[in-house]
Write a protein that holds these residues in place. Structure first.
Motif, mmCIF file in Angstrom:
data_model
loop_
_atom_site.group_PDB
_atom_site.id
_atom_site.type_symbol
_atom_site.label_atom_id
_atom_site.label_comp_id
_atom_site.label_asym_id
_atom_site.label_seq_id
_atom_site.Cartn_x
_atom_site.Cartn_y
_atom_site.Cartn_z
ATOM 1 N N ALA A 1 -14.822 19.817 -23.411
ATOM 2 C CA ALA A 1 -15.758 20.906 -23.725
ATOM 3 C C ALA A 1 -16.572 20.581 -24.977
ATOM 4 C CB ALA A 1 -15.008 22.217 -23.899
ATOM 5 N N ALA A 2 -15.961 19.893 -25.938
ATOM 6 C CA ALA A 2 -16.682 19.486 -27.146
ATOM 7 C C ALA A 2 -17.784 18.489 -26.794
ATOM 8 C CB ALA A 2 -15.712 18.873 -28.155
ATOM 9 N N PHE A 3 -17.466 17.519 -25.941
ATOM 10 C CA PHE A 3 -18.480 16.555 -25.520
ATOM 11 C C PHE A 3 -19.596 17.233 -24.733
ATOM 12 C CE2 PHE A 3 -15.254 13.350 -26.503
ATOM 13 C CZ PHE A 3 -16.037 12.343 -27.060
ATOM 14 N N ALA A 4 -19.252 18.265 -23.960
ATOM 15 C CA ALA A 4 -20.255 18.973 -23.160
ATOM 16 C C ALA A 4 -21.270 19.704 -24.031
ATOM 17 C CB ALA A 4 -19.562 19.954 -22.209
ATOM 18 N N ILE B 1 -9.927 18.913 -31.624
ATOM 19 C CA ILE B 1 -11.088 19.563 -32.239
ATOM 20 C C ILE B 1 -12.093 19.999 -31.185
ATOM 21 C CG2 ILE B 1 -10.810 18.448 -34.475
ATOM 22 C CD1 ILE B 1 -12.950 16.409 -33.683
ATOM 23 N N ASP B 2 -12.909 20.992 -31.537
ATOM 24 C CA ASP B 2 -13.834 21.602 -30.580
ATOM 25 C C ASP B 2 -15.259 21.071 -30.656
ATOM 26 O OD1 ASP B 2 -14.741 22.743 -32.947
ATOM 27 O OD2 ASP B 2 -14.714 24.800 -32.188
ATOM 28 N N THR B 3 -15.496 20.064 -31.491
ATOM 29 C CA THR B 3 -16.839 19.524 -31.681
ATOM 30 C C THR B 3 -16.731 18.017 -31.900
ATOM 31 O OG1 THR B 3 -17.526 21.592 -32.734
ATOM 32 C CG2 THR B 3 -18.926 19.661 -33.142
ATOM 33 N N THR C 1 -10.821 13.619 -20.911
ATOM 34 C CA THR C 1 -11.370 12.642 -19.973
ATOM 35 C C THR C 1 -12.549 11.889 -20.578
ATOM 36 O OG1 THR C 1 -10.722 14.114 -18.186
ATOM 37 C CG2 THR C 1 -12.263 12.370 -17.626
ATOM 38 N N THR C 2 -13.463 12.600 -21.191
ATOM 39 C CA THR C 2 -14.657 11.968 -21.754
ATOM 40 C C THR C 2 -14.293 11.090 -22.943
ATOM 41 O OG1 THR C 2 -15.930 13.895 -21.027
ATOM 42 C CG2 THR C 2 -17.009 12.380 -22.568
ATOM 43 N N LEU C 3 -13.415 11.564 -23.805
ATOM 44 C CA LEU C 3 -12.974 10.775 -24.952
ATOM 45 C C LEU C 3 -12.343 9.464 -24.494
ATOM 46 C CD1 LEU C 3 -12.380 10.419 -27.995
ATOM 47 C CD2 LEU C 3 -10.259 11.698 -27.609
ATOM 48 N N LEU C 4 -11.483 9.534 -23.494
ATOM 49 C CA LEU C 4 -10.817 8.332 -23.003
ATOM 50 C C LEU C 4 -11.792 7.384 -22.316
ATOM 51 C CD1 LEU C 4 -7.505 9.969 -21.764
ATOM 52 C CD2 LEU C 4 -7.837 8.553 -23.806
ATOM 53 N N ALA C 5 -12.763 7.940 -21.587
ATOM 54 C CA ALA C 5 -13.787 7.097 -20.959
ATOM 55 C C ALA C 5 -14.616 6.389 -22.020
ATOM 56 C CB ALA C 5 -14.681 7.950 -20.060
ATOM 57 N N ALA C 6 -14.951 7.106 -23.071
ATOM 58 C CA ALA C 6 -15.732 6.511 -24.161
ATOM 59 C C ALA C 6 -14.915 5.438 -24.879
ATOM 60 C CB ALA C 6 -16.180 7.603 -25.137
ATOM 61 N N ALA C 7 -13.618 5.697 -25.090
ATOM 62 C CA ALA C 7 -12.753 4.704 -25.734
ATOM 63 C C ALA C 7 -12.673 3.438 -24.891
ATOM 64 C CB ALA C 7 -11.360 5.282 -25.973
#
Length: 182
Positions: free
Chosen positions: A89-92, A174-176, A60-66
């Motif tokens: 979880a990586a973004f968190a 990836i986790d980070t 969700t965060t990756l797509l929002a950032a994209a």
């Protein structure tokens, strides 16, 4: 058929803003673990990188950032691309306020740079990068590739799931979140 991204990305952006403002996501938005992406593997994936990530729900965060960086159409284009996809979880794990700061309109170019550091031109499967020490990203910098305790590492990130096929490339979970130098 492509899935429309505007309304979904807008809701993803709202969810991401809530996550990084310290509010928890509702239980109904809980996503299956990234490792559950395995059912996407195969030579004839029907969804593009965005659709594949969206379907899983862990990005969700990756797509929002994209969306905020104006990169959704690039990730939906013909490609092929390799997406090094950090989970929510990586973004968190980023410092408090880091994502909210990157999502500000005045930081669009910095956000774009960070995201392009997660994209490699071409379809790089796990077997293609085994033995390589680095890969070049669309941002222009290199990401180190190594193996540690039997796990593939990209800089300091561990690959949780590899070779998740999409119609226009491949995703490695990836986790980070990777941060380019500078």
């Amino acid at each position: 058929m492509r899935t429309p991204t505007r309304p979904l990305a807008a809701s993803a952006l709202a969810l991401a803003a809530g996550v990084f403002a310290g509010t928890a996501a509702p239980a109904a938005t809980a996503a299956p673990p990234a490792a559950d992406l395995g059912h996407h593997e195969g030579k004839h994936a029907k969804k593009d990188l965005v659709g594949t990530a969206l379907e899983n729900g862990s990005f969700t965060t990756l797509l929002a950032a994209a969306e905020a960086a104006g990169l959704v159409e690039t990730l939906k284009s013909e490609g092929p691309y390799t997406l090094l996809a950090p989970t929510d979880a990586a973004f968190a794990k980023l410092p408090a306020g880091a994502i909210a700061d990157l999502l500000k309109p005045e930081n669009k170019e910095k956000l774009k740079s960070v995201l392009l550091y997660h994209v490699v031109d071409g379809k790089a499967l796990a077997e293609d990068v085994s033995g390589m020490s680095e890969v070049e990203t669309l941002e222009g910098s290199m990401v180190e590739v190594s193996t540690e305790d039997g796990k593939v590492m990209l800089n300091d990130a561990t690959v949780e799931a590899a070779d998740v096929m999409a119609s226009n490339g491949v995703i490695h979970v990836i986790d980070t979140v990777l941060m380019p130098e500078g």
